[in-house]
Design a protein around this motif. Sequence first.
Motif, mmCIF file in Angstrom:
data_model
loop_
_atom_site.group_PDB
_atom_site.id
_atom_site.type_symbol
_atom_site.label_atom_id
_atom_site.label_comp_id
_atom_site.label_asym_id
_atom_site.label_seq_id
_atom_site.Cartn_x
_atom_site.Cartn_y
_atom_site.Cartn_z
ATOM 1 N N TYR A 31 -3.914 17.004 -1.903
ATOM 2 C CA TYR A 31 -3.201 16.143 -2.848
ATOM 3 C C TYR A 31 -4.141 15.103 -3.462
ATOM 4 O O TYR A 31 -4.185 14.924 -4.680
ATOM 5 N N LEU A 32 -4.919 14.431 -2.620
ATOM 6 C CA LEU A 32 -5.821 13.387 -3.114
ATOM 7 C C LEU A 32 -6.930 13.971 -3.987
ATOM 8 O O LEU A 32 -7.312 13.379 -4.995
ATOM 9 N N GLU A 33 -7.431 15.137 -3.631
ATOM 10 C CA GLU A 33 -8.450 15.771 -4.467
ATOM 11 C C GLU A 33 -7.865 16.207 -5.810
ATOM 12 O O GLU A 33 -8.547 16.142 -6.839
ATOM 13 N N ALA B 94 -15.074 11.666 -5.032
ATOM 14 C CA ALA B 94 -13.685 11.542 -4.582
ATOM 15 C C ALA B 94 -13.618 11.540 -3.058
ATOM 16 O O ALA B 94 -12.909 10.724 -2.468
ATOM 17 N N ARG B 95 -14.365 12.442 -2.427
ATOM 18 C CA ARG B 95 -14.358 12.503 -0.956
ATOM 19 C C ARG B 95 -14.819 11.185 -0.347
ATOM 20 O O ARG B 95 -14.252 10.716 0.634
ATOM 21 N N GLU B 96 -15.848 10.585 -0.934
ATOM 22 C CA GLU B 96 -16.341 9.299 -0.414
ATOM 23 C C GLU B 96 -15.277 8.214 -0.546
ATOM 24 O O GLU B 96 -15.059 7.428 0.375
ATOM 25 N N ARG B 97 -14.623 8.155 -1.689
ATOM 26 C CA ARG B 97 -13.569 7.162 -1.891
ATOM 27 C C ARG B 97 -12.409 7.403 -0.931
ATOM 28 O O ARG B 97 -11.862 6.463 -0.359
ATOM 29 N N VAL C 97 2.227 3.138 -7.620
ATOM 30 C CA VAL C 97 2.805 3.576 -6.354
ATOM 31 C C VAL C 97 4.309 3.460 -6.502
ATOM 32 O O VAL C 97 4.863 2.365 -6.459
ATOM 33 N N PRO C 98 4.981 4.603 -6.735
ATOM 34 C CA PRO C 98 6.432 4.556 -6.926
ATOM 35 C C PRO C 98 7.167 4.275 -5.626
ATOM 36 O O PRO C 98 6.627 4.487 -4.537
ATOM 37 N N GLU C 99 8.377 3.813 -5.751
ATOM 38 C CA GLU C 99 9.204 3.508 -4.586
ATOM 39 C C GLU C 99 9.421 4.737 -3.718
ATOM 40 O O GLU C 99 9.405 4.664 -2.493
ATOM 41 N N SER C 100 9.597 5.884 -4.344
ATOM 42 C CA SER C 100 9.951 7.090 -3.601
ATOM 43 C C SER C 100 8.802 7.644 -2.776
ATOM 44 O O SER C 100 9.025 8.293 -1.766
ATOM 45 N N THR D 175 -3.441 5.354 -1.697
ATOM 46 C CA THR D 175 -4.807 5.831 -1.919
ATOM 47 C C THR D 175 -4.905 6.550 -3.257
ATOM 48 O O THR D 175 -5.842 6.316 -4.036
ATOM 49 N N ALA D 176 -3.948 7.410 -3.549
ATOM 50 C CA ALA D 176 -3.954 8.151 -4.814
ATOM 51 C C ALA D 176 -3.920 7.200 -6.009
ATOM 52 O O ALA D 176 -4.610 7.425 -7.007
ATOM 53 N N ALA D 177 -3.152 6.141 -5.903
ATOM 54 C CA ALA D 177 -3.031 5.188 -7.014
ATOM 55 C C ALA D 177 -4.310 4.388 -7.228
ATOM 56 O O ALA D 177 -4.581 3.938 -8.350
#
Length: 178
Positions: free
Chosen positions: A94-96, A109-112, A79-82, A146-148
């Motif tokens: 984005y998450l998918e 992925a949807r469940e997570r 998780v970058p600062e920006s 979430t992405a990380a």
Amino acid sequence: MISVAQLTKVFGQQTAVDALTFDIPAGQIVGFLGPNGAGKSTTLKILTGMVQPTSGSATVCGFDLCRQTLEVKRHVGFVPESGAVFESLTGLEYLEMVAALYGIPREAARERIKQFLAFFDLSFETLTEKLLGAYSKGMRRKVVITAALLHNPPVVFFDEPLDGLDANAAVGFKALIQ
């Protein structure tokens, strides 16, 4: 889990990281403390394979940072600062996309994603109806966290992790990490 030996990064005449050495065993939560410009973010960018060190060595999850960079990237979340994201995508898109990069099947992925939404008290509609460019800083931060974590990495690096989170989200985030 993380082993760093004499890690150094020089930008022109500026030494950002100077012969840093440390070991972190599995299961530890560790923080870097120091003033602005001390090299904390640069160190994290090196350990995630975003920036090459000038000298020294490091292993993450047993993988050599310089020779096995892709394996390191597969085993870490960052998780970058920006909190940079693709502003023209919805949060869900984005998450998918991130999940697909890690080879996570769409339904899994949807469940997570739904689990993280519940944890961060975000609605599914927010992820599907608004572009990331319209998100608040805190909402964007939740999506980046979430992405990380989507691929359940054994090592997660956070740069300024609480920046932009409201008090409730910060408390929840600390519980999540523990």
